[in-house]
Design a protein around this motif. Structure first.
Motif, PDB file in Angstrom:
ATOM      1  N   LYS A  72       0.853  -1.188   0.000  1.00 38.45           N
ATOM      2  CA  LYS A  72       0.000   0.000   0.000  1.00 38.45           C
ATOM      3  C   LYS A  72       0.890   1.240   0.000  1.00 38.45           C
ATOM      4  CE  LYS A  72      -3.665  -2.430   2.489  1.00 38.45           C
ATOM      5  NZ  LYS A  72      -4.479  -2.495   3.744  1.00 38.45           N
ATOM      6  N   VAL A  73       0.895   1.948  -1.119  1.00 42.58           N
ATOM      7  CA  VAL A  73       1.847   3.032  -1.306  1.00 42.58           C
ATOM      8  C   VAL A  73       1.146   4.385  -1.329  1.00 42.58           C
ATOM      9  CG1 VAL A  73       1.753   2.842  -3.833  1.00 42.58           C
ATOM     10  CG2 VAL A  73       3.747   3.888  -2.742  1.00 42.58           C
ATOM     11  N   ASN A  74       1.816   5.374  -0.748  1.00 43.93           N
ATOM     12  CA  ASN A  74       1.391   6.763  -0.869  1.00 43.93           C
ATOM     13  C   ASN A  74       2.479   7.495  -1.654  1.00 43.93           C
ATOM     14  OD1 ASN A  74       0.600   9.406  -0.650  1.00 43.93           O
ATOM     15  ND2 ASN A  74       0.846   9.552   1.561  1.00 43.93           N
ATOM     16  N   PRO A  75       2.257   7.761  -2.941  1.00 41.47           N
ATOM     17  CA  PRO A  75       3.279   8.449  -3.733  1.00 41.47           C
ATOM     18  C   PRO A  75       3.281   9.959  -3.511  1.00 41.47           C
ATOM     19  CG  PRO A  75       1.656   7.293  -5.122  1.00 41.47           C
ATOM     20  CD  PRO A  75       1.100   7.373  -3.749  1.00 41.47           C
ATOM     21  N   TYR A  76       2.257  10.463  -2.821  1.00 46.28           N
ATOM     22  CA  TYR A  76       2.078  11.909  -2.702  1.00 46.28           C
ATOM     23  C   TYR A  76       2.184  12.356  -1.243  1.00 46.28           C
ATOM     24  CZ  TYR A  76       0.259  10.977  -7.344  1.00 46.28           C
ATOM     25  OH  TYR A  76       0.123  10.553  -8.643  1.00 46.28           O
ATOM     26  N   GLY A  77       3.145  11.803  -0.537  1.00 47.55           N
ATOM     27  CA  GLY A  77       3.305  12.118   0.872  1.00 47.55           C
ATOM     28  C   GLY A  77       3.960  13.468   1.104  1.00 47.55           C
ATOM     29  N   ASP A  78       4.129  13.804   2.355  1.00 45.93           N
ATOM     30  CA  ASP A  78       4.676  15.090   2.791  1.00 45.93           C
ATOM     31  C   ASP A  78       5.994  14.834   3.498  1.00 45.93           C
ATOM     32  OD1 ASP A  78       5.276  17.516   3.942  1.00 45.93           O
ATOM     33  OD2 ASP A  78       3.263  17.878   4.729  1.00 45.93           O
ATOM     34  N   ILE A  79       7.097  15.217   2.868  1.00 39.96           N
ATOM     35  CA  ILE A  79       8.403  14.940   3.451  1.00 39.96           C
ATOM     36  C   ILE A  79       8.613  15.736   4.742  1.00 39.96           C
ATOM     37  CG2 ILE A  79       9.602  16.724   2.116  1.00 39.96           C
ATOM     38  CD1 ILE A  79      10.935  13.209   3.060  1.00 39.96           C
ATOM     39  N   GLN A  80       7.991  16.908   4.860  1.00 41.09           N
ATOM     40  CA  GLN A  80       8.105  17.683   6.099  1.00 41.09           C
ATOM     41  C   GLN A  80       7.414  16.958   7.258  1.00 41.09           C
ATOM     42  OE1 GLN A  80       9.955  20.359   6.471  1.00 41.09           O
ATOM     43  NE2 GLN A  80      10.531  20.396   4.316  1.00 41.09           N
ATOM     44  N   GLU A  81       6.271  16.360   7.001  1.00 39.85           N
ATOM     45  CA  GLU A  81       5.591  15.577   8.032  1.00 39.85           C
ATOM     46  C   GLU A  81       6.446  14.372   8.435  1.00 39.85           C
ATOM     47  OE1 GLU A  81       1.259  13.412   8.708  1.00 39.85           O
ATOM     48  OE2 GLU A  81       2.204  13.313   6.744  1.00 39.85           O
ATOM     49  N   ALA A  82       7.035  13.710   7.439  1.00 36.89           N
ATOM     50  CA  ALA A  82       7.838  12.523   7.725  1.00 36.89           C
ATOM     51  C   ALA A  82       9.035  12.862   8.599  1.00 36.89           C
ATOM     52  CB  ALA A  82       8.303  11.889   6.412  1.00 36.89           C
ATOM     53  N   ILE A  83       9.686  13.986   8.325  1.00 39.07           N
ATOM     54  CA  ILE A  83      10.912  14.341   9.034  1.00 39.07           C
ATOM     55  C   ILE A  83      10.619  14.931  10.405  1.00 39.07           C
ATOM     56  CG2 ILE A  83      12.893  15.905   9.006  1.00 39.07           C
ATOM     57  CD1 ILE A  83      12.902  15.591   5.946  1.00 39.07           C
ATOM     58  N   ASN A  84       9.653  15.844  10.480  1.00 43.29           N
ATOM     59  CA  ASN A  84       9.462  16.644  11.692  1.00 43.29           C
ATOM     60  C   ASN A  84       8.403  16.109  12.654  1.00 43.29           C
ATOM     61  OD1 ASN A  84      11.346  18.764  11.005  1.00 43.29           O
ATOM     62  ND2 ASN A  84       9.887  19.366   9.432  1.00 43.29           N
ATOM     63  N   ILE A  85       7.492  15.282  12.172  1.00 47.13           N
ATOM     64  CA  ILE A  85       6.411  14.795  13.025  1.00 47.13           C
ATOM     65  C   ILE A  85       6.527  13.285  13.247  1.00 47.13           C
ATOM     66  CG2 ILE A  85       3.901  14.556  13.257  1.00 47.13           C
ATOM     67  CD1 ILE A  85       3.634  17.132  11.637  1.00 47.13           C
ATOM     68  N   LYS A  86       6.603  12.542  12.146  1.00 46.30           N
ATOM     69  CA  LYS A  86       6.655  11.085  12.258  1.00 46.30           C
ATOM     70  C   LYS A  86       8.062  10.567  12.546  1.00 46.30           C
ATOM     71  CE  LYS A  86       2.674  10.093   9.298  1.00 46.30           C
ATOM     72  NZ  LYS A  86       2.205   9.371   8.088  1.00 46.30           N
ATOM     73  N   LEU A  87       9.079  11.411  12.309  1.00 40.91           N
ATOM     74  CA  LEU A  87      10.475  11.001  12.480  1.00 40.91           C
ATOM     75  C   LEU A  87      10.785   9.750  11.667  1.00 40.91           C
ATOM     76  CD1 LEU A  87      11.089  11.591  16.290  1.00 40.91           C
ATOM     77  CD2 LEU A  87      11.466  13.143  14.381  1.00 40.91           C
ATOM     78  N   GLY A  88      10.268   9.723  10.454  1.00 39.49           N
ATOM     79  CA  GLY A  88      10.499   8.573   9.589  1.00 39.49           C
ATOM     80  C   GLY A  88       9.194   7.974   9.124  1.00 39.49           C
ATOM     81  N   GLY A  89       9.199   6.655   8.950  1.00 43.26           N
ATOM     82  CA  GLY A  89       8.004   5.969   8.478  1.00 43.26           C
ATOM     83  C   GLY A  89       7.872   5.979   6.968  1.00 43.26           C
ATOM     84  N   HIS A  90       8.785   6.695   6.276  1.00 38.82           N
ATOM     85  CA  HIS A  90       8.751   6.755   4.817  1.00 38.82           C
ATOM     86  C   HIS A  90       9.925   5.948   4.258  1.00 38.82           C
ATOM     87  CE1 HIS A  90      11.652   9.713   6.077  1.00 38.82           C
ATOM     88  NE2 HIS A  90      12.055   9.934   4.833  1.00 38.82           N
ATOM     89  N   TYR A  91       9.924   5.769   2.945  1.00 39.19           N
ATOM     90  CA  TYR A  91      11.029   5.068   2.296  1.00 39.19           C
ATOM     91  C   TYR A  91      11.536   5.894   1.131  1.00 39.19           C
ATOM     92  CZ  TYR A  91      13.617   1.671  -0.545  1.00 39.19           C
ATOM     93  OH  TYR A  91      14.595   1.043  -1.279  1.00 39.19           O
ATOM     94  N   ILE A  92      12.825   6.259   1.171  1.00 38.96           N
ATOM     95  CA  ILE A  92      13.472   6.854   0.010  1.00 38.96           C
ATOM     96  C   ILE A  92      13.978   5.690  -0.835  1.00 38.96           C
ATOM     97  CG2 ILE A  92      15.360   8.318  -0.794  1.00 38.96           C
ATOM     98  CD1 ILE A  92      15.127   9.920   1.752  1.00 38.96           C
ATOM     99  N   ASP A  93      13.355   5.496  -1.970  1.00 34.55           N
ATOM    100  CA  ASP A  93      13.537   4.280  -2.759  1.00 34.55           C
ATOM    101  C   ASP A  93      14.870   4.286  -3.501  1.00 34.55           C
ATOM    102  OD1 ASP A  93      13.263   1.979  -4.209  1.00 34.55           O
ATOM    103  OD2 ASP A  93      11.733   2.762  -5.582  1.00 34.55           O
TER     104      ASP A  93
END
Length: 608
Positions: free
Chosen positions: A454-475
């Motif tokens: 289940k992929v989200n191609p339109y995520g928010d890199i600011q949310e990933a870095i500053n709020i979630k502290l990750g949880g994303h994948y730089i492919d």
């Protein structure tokens, strides 16, 4: 049947609550690039509401507020500006940086004029810079859409961005021979830094550049171990030019574009030796106390089996955004599993496991790295996906980084461009850059959905870095292996319990494994480290670390805390390099007896 991923967000993002939009302005070719900046420069100390667009944003990084603040709307900005410009004594001797004025064209309907100023304050005496984004309005008038002000130096007290190598010592004007920790009695330093990774090294180096007494406490035996002890295949997913420590280009062009852990460890070790960084290795912080009357911290440390005491006015927790405290899901029957079970913190390599079955729980960067490592070692691998994952192809992010971080632009300039922008504007610019690229590759995302990822191609890199502290994948290539079925995915049910041979799921299915790696992340709240060392009262006063407040500023990290003399620093290499300068300048100002007046409202230090 798998569906094509939508270009709409999959979850509510707290950053959506922040004001901020891109300007709807078309600036013709041939416009006078100096007229607008000249007008603003002439009135800079006395900016009024009419000098800003109605939806203007001002972000200050220690320049006038003594901390990090973001203000929205022309009325709020002009009122605050008037107060701080007077109280801090902003000089009328404002200079436009030569050749800095240029037109930024995002697309046909969004453009602005960017220029840079330098200015001084009198109370205390500091040197500052400003980045302005101006837009034209009726009558040929230019107004400020975004204003960024940045503290550069404390006038006459060293250069926080420059440190001469220890040997040969070419400039000793600010050199202070740093004292080592006494093996008997009590040692005193103006600042103690907990952690000798990229954040600790950056802070220590900058304090040394300013002539402040400090020591770094590092639990490992060698500088660079924060990277060197990671799993064997660990490497950066950002470009080499983004990876430097302060003062120099730490990693030369002879190295690859994406640095491996051994290259990073070696670079950090060489850098620390080059600048004579004062670091105590194999040293752990056991406990500490805070004396409110003396405004002093006392630390109990252990080194070489001996317990020693250190006192300091400032303590910087530079143990990283993850704090190295693993988050481990509590599923029943763990004792029944007969195979190998570990958190990714303890994972090194899949060598020797050829032919075995592996499960990786998680789908962020580390999980993909571990799954790929298992696959290359000849294992049968299944990833357990617990939530939809933002995937950002490395070539998307590399194209943007190469424009900003390269051998032609000083890293200090790149950092100011990258990190001084209001977060609400940064996320809009990121979306403008990345989302069209994602939209142009629907087959890439459809292929992942078809195999159950289940992929989200339109995520928010600011949310990933500053709020979630990750949880994303730089492919960096593993997504293609997933799409081709080389790595299996289980995403249609949650883990229910362990079994003797693997995991059981809420849909009644089971997956067998010889090895289970929990790539489930870390506790990123440095407040917990503070509580462990200094107790609940100090930790409550310091507050949380990471997440955002109502202004869009990151909680705790990089900012002045309500707890005197305590600091949080963590994040990526760029965060460590850039934000360490403001912590060091603040500590120096305190040592000089001219602490920066803090314009802050601590009631805002709550997570949005």
């Amino acid at each position: 049947m798998a569906t094509t991923p939508s270009n709409q967000p999959y979850s509510t993002n707290p950053l959506d609550c922040l004001p901020g939009k891109l300007p709807q302005a078309q600036i013709p070719d041939g416009v006078d690039l100096q007229a607008g900046p000249n007008t603003i420069a002439d009135k800079f100390p006395h900016l009024a509401a009419d000098d800003f667009t109605d939806d203007a944003i001002w972000r200050d990084t220690y320049g006038l507020t003594g901390t990090m603040r973001t203000f929205y709307s022309s009325d709020r900005i002009s009122t605050t500006w008037s107060i701080l410009s007077k109280s801090r004594g902003v000089s009328s001797a404002v200079k436009i940086v030569p050749n800095s004025a240029k037109i930024i064209r995002l697309h046909e309907e969004a453009s602005w004029l960017e220029c840079r100023f330098t200015f001084q304050t009198k109370y205390p005496e500091t040197e500052c810079s400003a980045i302005l984004h101006l837009v034209p309005v009726a009558g040929g008038i230019w107004k400020i859409w975004v204003l960024r002000t940045i503290l550069e130096q404390i006038s006459g007290h060293g250069n926080v961005d420059s440190l001469a190598p220890c040997i040969p010592q070419t400039d000793s004007s600010m050199h202070v021979e740093q004292e080592s920790i006494s093996s008997s009695g009590e040692s005193h330093f103006h600042a103690v830094i907990i952690g000798g990774g990229q954040s600790g090294l950056s802070t220590g180096g900058r304090l040394q550049a300013l002539g402040v007494s400090y020591v770094i406490l590092e639990k490992n035996e060698e500088v660079g171990a924060a990277w060197g002890l990671r799993y064997n295949s660990a490497k950066l997913h950002t470009v080499r030019e983004y990876a430097h420590l302060p003062f120099d280009r730490t990693f030369g062009s002879e190295l690859g574009e994406y640095l491996g852990k051994e290259e990073l460890a070696a670079g950090h070790k060489k850098w620390a030796k080059k600048y004579g960084i004062n670091i105590s290795l194999s040293t752990t912080l056991e406990s500490g106390t805070w004396d409110i009357d003396r405004q002093l911290y006392t630390l109990s440390i252990k080194r070489n089996g001996a317990t020693l005491r250190i006192t300091a006015k400032h303590v910087v927790f530079a143990t990283g955004a993850g704090s190295q405290v693993p988050l481990i899901p509590e599923w029943p029957d763990k004792h029944q599993f007969s195979g190998i079970l570990m958190h990714s913190q303890n994972y090194k390599s899949a060598v020797g496991w050829k032919g075995k079955r592996g499960i990786v729980v998680g789908t962020a960067n580390t999980a993909h790295d571990v799954a790929d490592d298992m696959l290359e070692a000849g294992m049968a691998v299944t990833m357990i996906q617990r939530s939809r994952t933002f995937v950002l192809p490395v070539e998307y992010i590399a194209s943007r980084y190469h424009l900003l971080y390269n051998e032609n632009i000083p890293t200090e300039i790149s950092d100011r461009t990258m990190f001084s922008n209001p977060i609400s504007i940064s996320r809009l610019l990121s979306a403008q850059a990345f989302h069209p690229m994602a939209k142009a590759q629907p087959e890439r995302w459809e292929a992942l959905e078809q195999v159950g990822f289940k992929v989200n191609p339109y995520g928010d890199i600011q949310e990933a870095i500053n709020i979630k502290l990750g949880g994303h994948y730089i492919d960096v290539g593993t997504s293609a292996k997933i799409s081709k079925g080389y790595i299996k995915v289980k995403s249609d049910a949650l883990v229910e319990r362990y079994t003797q041979s693997g995991l059981a799921f809420t849909d009644g299915t089971k997956i067998d494994a010889d090895v289970i790696v929990l790539a489930t992340g870390f506790d990123g709240n440095l407040r917990n480290d503070v509580e462990r060392i200094f107790g609940k009262a100090v930790a409550d006063c310091a507050g949380d670390c990471f997440g955002i407040n109502e202004e869009g500023e990151v909680l705790g990290a990089f900012r002045v805390l309500q707890q005197p003399g305590l600091w949080y620093l963590g994040g990526a290499l760029g965060h460590a390099r850039y934000y360490s300068r403001f912590i060091a300048l603040s500590i120096k100002a305190d040592e000089l007896g001219i602490p920066f007046p803090v314009h802050s409202d601590y009631s805002r230090n709550t997570v949005v």
